[in-house]
Enzyme design. Sequence first.
Site, mmCIF file in Angstrom:
data_model
loop_
_atom_site.group_PDB
_atom_site.id
_atom_site.type_symbol
_atom_site.label_atom_id
_atom_site.label_comp_id
_atom_site.label_asym_id
_atom_site.label_seq_id
_atom_site.Cartn_x
_atom_site.Cartn_y
_atom_site.Cartn_z
ATOM 1 C CB SER A 84 -32.455 28.230 19.111
ATOM 2 O OG SER A 84 -31.548 29.291 19.210
ATOM 3 C CG ASN A 105 -29.916 10.780 15.491
ATOM 4 O OD1 ASN A 105 -28.998 9.987 15.647
ATOM 5 N ND2 ASN A 105 -30.872 10.984 16.382
ATOM 6 C CG ASP A 126 -28.285 4.666 22.561
ATOM 7 O OD1 ASP A 126 -29.483 4.895 22.353
ATOM 8 O OD2 ASP A 126 -27.387 4.918 21.748
ATOM 9 N NE ARG A 185 -34.075 6.540 25.043
ATOM 10 C CZ ARG A 185 -33.876 7.144 23.880
ATOM 11 N NH1 ARG A 185 -33.023 6.631 23.001
ATOM 12 N NH2 ARG A 185 -34.526 8.239 23.575
ATOM 13 C CG HIS A 212 -27.746 6.965 18.685
ATOM 14 N ND1 HIS A 212 -28.347 6.609 19.867
ATOM 15 C CD2 HIS A 212 -28.502 7.974 18.191
ATOM 16 C CE1 HIS A 212 -29.393 7.370 20.087
ATOM 17 N NE2 HIS A 212 -29.519 8.212 19.075
#
Length: 337
Positions: A10, A118, A149, A152, A181
């Site tokens: 969610s 993370n 990454d 990007r 990361h």
Amino acid sequence: MVSVTVLGSSGGIGQPLSLLLKLDPHVSSLRLYDLKLSHGNATDLSHIDTNSTSEGFNTAEIGQALKGAQLVIIPAGIPRKPGMSRDDLFKINAKIIKSLTVQIAEHAPDARILVISNPVNSLVPIVYETLQSMGKFQAGKVMGITTLDIIRSHTFLVDIIGRKAYSVEKLKDAVTVVGGHSGETIIPIFTDQKFYRRLRDSNVYESYVHRVQFGGDEVVKAKDGSGSATLSMAWAGYTFAKKLLNSLHLNTAGDQHPIPTFVYLPGLPGGKELQKKLNTSVEFFSAPVKLEKGIVVAVEHEWVDKLNDDEKKLIAKCLPILEKNIKKGLAFSKQTK
Ligand code: NAD
Ligand code: LMR
């Protein structure tokens, strides 16, 4: 056809990622699990006219959310606010990932697990250690998602080179990202040295590397306290998941185009060779891998032989930071047994 469960469905990432998964023709059953809104979002998605089903599960129903899942994707956890590092998320997210891993081990011990939450550099070691202590760890099935990454690195390269000269599509084979990361553990490496030389010659190599390493900060700053990358991350998570789903459906050698992901090196073919070439005892690293049947079957190491001097220096800076991040995850996991 594949049964997929999203844990943290969610959230800012979870919702668009679930939408992309609902659209994927390889997904037959999509199960959404979160502390809130999972039933509502699953009902919403269930009206989309694709062949998969979607069902929501609340905290009391985690066993049902996971039972028999072949792929579990985890974006559960808190995101950064300006001024925070990814490591500042550790205290809360470590507990979340550990408890979810125990549930996966019990209800879906054969699932592939993709960790988005993370800090990836520390949470993947927690997943490893937790599964290992339960006798359920399978090295080819646990992957930390570093795809944002890579995405990007392509986008920021085309930002410099110019969209008129090269489309992003054409630049996708020019550069990729290895390491970890967060900040200086994120290492763009050029697979096409022509572009490296071009950036070096025009004195933009350092700023390009910095932007790839700290791209997450741009989004955190722009969102001004309401979170970090969600839409681009949903796309990144789906890009990786799609590659894995595609490889599950290929009968032969699988999708041979390697993609980097954060894995436990000693448990995989090629992993120890990579450690040797990098001259490191670091056990977790994001390196290009081969996927077959939705599982990592080999870690690539040939790319190390082609690194230029700048990239070698970036790796040397990355490894001690990565080692510290990994140790932190492993220590947490061992202490909280
Ligand atoms: P968010 O706060 O919008 O969503 C997180 C969701 O997790 C919420 O819906 C919350 O209810 C749920 N949740 C919390 N604890 C849970 C639990 N125990 N079980 C199930 N669900 C739980 O955050 P977000 O923006 O979606 O980011 C999620 C995580 O992904 C963060 O840790 C963020 O740093 C990370 N992230 C990683 C990358 C990457 O490249 N790997 C990129 C962007 C964000
Ligand atoms: C990112 O790279 O965007 C994510 O890891 C989120 C963050 O905290 O920057």
